[in-house]
Design an enzyme around this catalytic site. Structure first.
Site, PDB file in Angstrom:
ATOM      1  N   HIS A  81       0.831  -1.211   0.000  1.00 39.21           N
ATOM      2  CA  HIS A  81       0.000   0.000   0.000  1.00 39.21           C
ATOM      3  C   HIS A  81       0.862   1.255   0.000  1.00 39.21           C
ATOM      4  O   HIS A  81       1.865   1.330   0.704  1.00 39.21           O
ATOM      5  CB  HIS A  81      -0.911   0.008   1.230  1.00 39.21           C
ATOM      6  CG  HIS A  81      -2.084   0.910   1.114  1.00 39.21           C
ATOM      7  ND1 HIS A  81      -1.971   2.286   1.161  1.00 39.21           N
ATOM      8  CD2 HIS A  81      -3.410   0.650   0.942  1.00 39.21           C
ATOM      9  CE1 HIS A  81      -3.177   2.824   1.028  1.00 39.21           C
ATOM     10  NE2 HIS A  81      -4.057   1.858   0.892  1.00 39.21           N
ATOM     11  N   GLY A 162       5.263  20.953  12.391  1.00 36.87           N
ATOM     12  CA  GLY A 162       6.404  20.112  12.700  1.00 36.87           C
ATOM     13  C   GLY A 162       7.652  20.505  11.949  1.00 36.87           C
ATOM     14  O   GLY A 162       7.700  21.530  11.260  1.00 36.87           O
ATOM     15  N   PRO A 163       8.692  19.701  12.081  1.00 40.73           N
ATOM     16  CA  PRO A 163       9.974  20.020  11.449  1.00 40.73           C
ATOM     17  C   PRO A 163       9.880  20.017   9.925  1.00 40.73           C
ATOM     18  O   PRO A 163       9.077  19.289   9.347  1.00 40.73           O
ATOM     19  CB  PRO A 163      10.907  18.904  11.944  1.00 40.73           C
ATOM     20  CG  PRO A 163       9.991  17.778  12.314  1.00 40.73           C
ATOM     21  CD  PRO A 163       8.744  18.418  12.825  1.00 40.73           C
ATOM     22  N   PHE A 166      13.462  15.876   6.866  1.00 40.04           N
ATOM     23  CA  PHE A 166      13.086  14.464   6.807  1.00 40.04           C
ATOM     24  C   PHE A 166      13.414  13.778   8.131  1.00 40.04           C
ATOM     25  O   PHE A 166      14.521  13.902   8.660  1.00 40.04           O
ATOM     26  CB  PHE A 166      13.848  13.801   5.666  1.00 40.04           C
ATOM     27  CG  PHE A 166      13.575  12.334   5.518  1.00 40.04           C
ATOM     28  CD1 PHE A 166      12.289  11.860   5.278  1.00 40.04           C
ATOM     29  CD2 PHE A 166      14.609  11.413   5.615  1.00 40.04           C
ATOM     30  CE1 PHE A 166      12.041  10.503   5.131  1.00 40.04           C
ATOM     31  CE2 PHE A 166      14.370  10.049   5.461  1.00 40.04           C
ATOM     32  CZ  PHE A 166      13.085   9.595   5.222  1.00 40.04           C
ATOM     33  N   VAL A 167      12.439  13.053   8.674  1.00 38.92           N
ATOM     34  CA  VAL A 167      12.619  12.263   9.892  1.00 38.92           C
ATOM     35  C   VAL A 167      12.543  10.797   9.471  1.00 38.92           C
ATOM     36  O   VAL A 167      11.457  10.269   9.220  1.00 38.92           O
ATOM     37  CB  VAL A 167      11.543  12.590  10.949  1.00 38.92           C
ATOM     38  CG1 VAL A 167      11.773  11.761  12.210  1.00 38.92           C
ATOM     39  CG2 VAL A 167      11.559  14.075  11.279  1.00 38.92           C
ATOM     40  N   GLY A 171       8.951   9.156   9.188  1.00 41.36           N
ATOM     41  CA  GLY A 171       8.387   9.723   7.979  1.00 41.36           C
ATOM     42  C   GLY A 171       7.503  10.906   8.331  1.00 41.36           C
ATOM     43  O   GLY A 171       7.807  11.675   9.243  1.00 41.36           O
TER      44      GLY A 171
END
Length: 552
Positions: A81, A162-163, A166-167, A171
């Site tokens: 998915h 939020g930041p 990329f985390v 994600g």
């Protein structure tokens, strides 16, 4: 009752302990009812459905997000998915007594909290979107998790909260407010993903990329690909193969059921599959589904068979399940999969046997009482109108009246269900009133609590009373055009509705006597007086008409 549904999708469907931990985090919030957990191994994704009052659902969604990002590591995630993050998407859906604007506010509050407290990039979508190009979930997820590190640097895809970096572990999360979306898969007798995709491209709104005679994409003046629209509006679809099912599927999201109902999507997919030499072998609904979806499908198939559609909802649901092949892959239990039935399972009185209900009624408990009995009487009156309409529909000589009979039967069934719900609602409202009156007299909140509970206890029988004139009129109408051998059944329906109106009116009056808000009391009493007058007037006319025909 103010009810919001939340249907988060998390990127984990294989580790049972993780799915259960996330679900427990939701269920631990007071006021939240966990309705369904639908995990898929091949998609590696779980859809969790819960409902409740807006503030409770908001808190449940945050606890889900907190637990999800703690336990799911996107750096090792693989699945069929599309996804962009550990807690991939969190939509709020208005169900009852709540507007879309209120759900938008919930979405923005949740997004801000996830972004700030969990340090995760968050995008808003659908009705909560901050810009038109962010409304579509598929557009936000383009490139999926693997492309997020590059995409998040683009100005037009800067997160809403939020930041802005990329985390890798979590994600991003997409939060929004939307109409009820049905995730729906149509099964094909093939394992070829390409064939499933062709059917998906045929039916989905976006369609397929236009190509020239050499198979190259056709570009517009701006160098962008030209798309050939598909057949169905408000439909997203893609083809995939699910090895555990042994078939390919057309995976469909129905984003506006008023535009494209589920059964139309099924029929269109079936038609396009046959044109490509394929056969549809059934379908599956992912998660829960509103009752109306299956009622509409049941009526569609019964009408196509030439059968009456004003039948009990259980018959409509059964017809829909069989016609759509919803149990081909795994059993479809309507008690577990229809959202209203999950909420209705909390009902006690309306699901009792007749003997048990009457025994309960005759006990020393003050509830159930006259209000519940009045609602039941009204439901039986509506049921008799539906019965006569359905019986008449199937008889020779009534072909020209079938459309009218279906209209009567369908509306009578709707009123029957509404009044059956009131059987339990009346007792519940009375219990809440008793709880308010039991508060200490020096409690500063007691008077307000009693007022609110008194109004609620009045509005239930008032709703029953206001339904009675229509029930009488339906019985009267079917007595005129329906089978005359069932004339007395229509007549009994009239009498039951009149009795329901009388009982409900008395319950309204006794409750209003204790309401201190004079203006509200006068307003509610005016509505009750009007409905009681209409009920009596219509009863006299209907009774005279029916008895005039019945007397030898």
């Amino acid at each position: 009752m103010r009810v919001v549904e939340c249907v988060p999708n998390i990127s984990e469907g294989r580790r049972k302990e993780v799915v259960e931990a996330v679900a427990r985090a939701v269920a631990s919030v007071p006021g939240v009812t966990l309705l369904n957990i639908d995990a898929g191994a091949d998609t590696n994704r779980t859809v969790i459905t819960f409902v409740g009052e807006p503030e409770a659902v908001l808190e449940g969604a945050f606890q889900l997000a907190r637990t999800g990002v703690e336990l799911i590591d996107m750096t090792s995630h693989r699945g069929a998915h599309p996804r962009i993050g550990a807690v991939d998407v969190v939509p709020f859906v208005p169900v009852s007594g709540v507007t879309m604007d209120e759900c938008v506010t919930l979405a923005r509050r949740l997004a801000e909290r996830i972004g700030g407290e969990l340090s995760i990039p968050v995008y808003l979508y659908e009705f909560a979107a901050s810009a038109p190009h962010r409304r579509n979930l598929a557009d936000i997820r383009e490139g999926e998790y693997e492309g997020l590190a590059r995409r998040i640097e683009e100005k037009q895809w800067k997160p809403d909260f939020g930041p802005t970096k990329f985390v890798a572990r979590s994600g991003a999360t997409v939060v929004g407010a939307r109409k009820f979306l049905v995730a729906y898969n149509v099964n094909l007798n093939t394992l070829d993903k390409r064939l499933a995709n062709r059917v998906a491209f045929d039916i989905r709104e976006r369609g397929r990329m236009k190509r020239d005679e050499h198979g190259n994409p056709v570009l517009d003046d701006k160098g962008e690909p030209v798309w050939e629209p598909g057949l169905l509006k408000s439909v997203k679809a893609v083809g995939w193969v699910i090895p555990e099912y042994g078939c390919a599927q057309v995976s469909i999201n129905l984003t506006d059921l008023d535009v494209t109902p589920l059964h139309i999507a099924f029929e269109t997919a079936d038609e396009r599959a046959r044109e490509r030499g394929l056969r549809v072998t059934g379908s599956e609904i992912v998660g829960l589904v509103p009752l109306k979806v299956l009622l509409d499908a049941g009526r569609f198939y019964l009408q196509r068979m030439g059968r009456p559609v004003g039948v009990p909802e259980s018959a409509l649901v059964h017809t829909a399940i069989r016609s759509l092949g919803l149990s081909e892959i795994k059993p479809f239990d309507p008690k577990e999969r229809i959202i209203e039935y999950r909420l209705r399972s909390m009902s006690r009185l309306a699901t009792m046997s007749v003997r048990d209900f009457v025994d309960e009624l005759s006990s020393d408990s003050p509830a159930p009482g006259g209000g519940s009995v009045s609602a039941l009487a009204g439901a039986m009156g509506a049921a008799l109108a539906a019965m006569v309409a359905t019986i008449s529909h199937t008889r020779k000589g009534f072909e020209s009246k079938q459309a009218q009979l279906d209209t009567i039967g369908t509306r009578a069934q709707e009123l029957k269900e509404q009044l059956l719900d009131a059987v339990d609602a009346d007792t519940a409202a009375f219990d809440r009133l008793l709880d308010a009156m039991r508060l200490p007299k020096d409690d500063p909140n007691r008077d307000a609590a009693v007022t609110v509970a008194t109004i609620a206890a009045t509005e239930v029988p008032l709703g029953v009373l206001e339904a009675c004139p229509e029930v009488i009129e339906l019985c009267r109408e079917v007595s005129r055009i329906g089978l005359q051998a069932s004339l007395s059944d229509a007549g009994v329906g009239v009498e039951m509705a009149r009795a329901a109106a009388a009982g409900a009116y008395q319950n309204v009056c006794i409750n209003l006597a204790n309401l201190s808000d004079a203006a509200r009391r006068a307003s509610l009493l005016a509505r009750a007086d009007q409905a009681w007058l209409e009920s009596r007037q219509l009863h006299v006319i209907a009774e005279e008409e029916i008895l005039g025909k019945l007397k030898p």
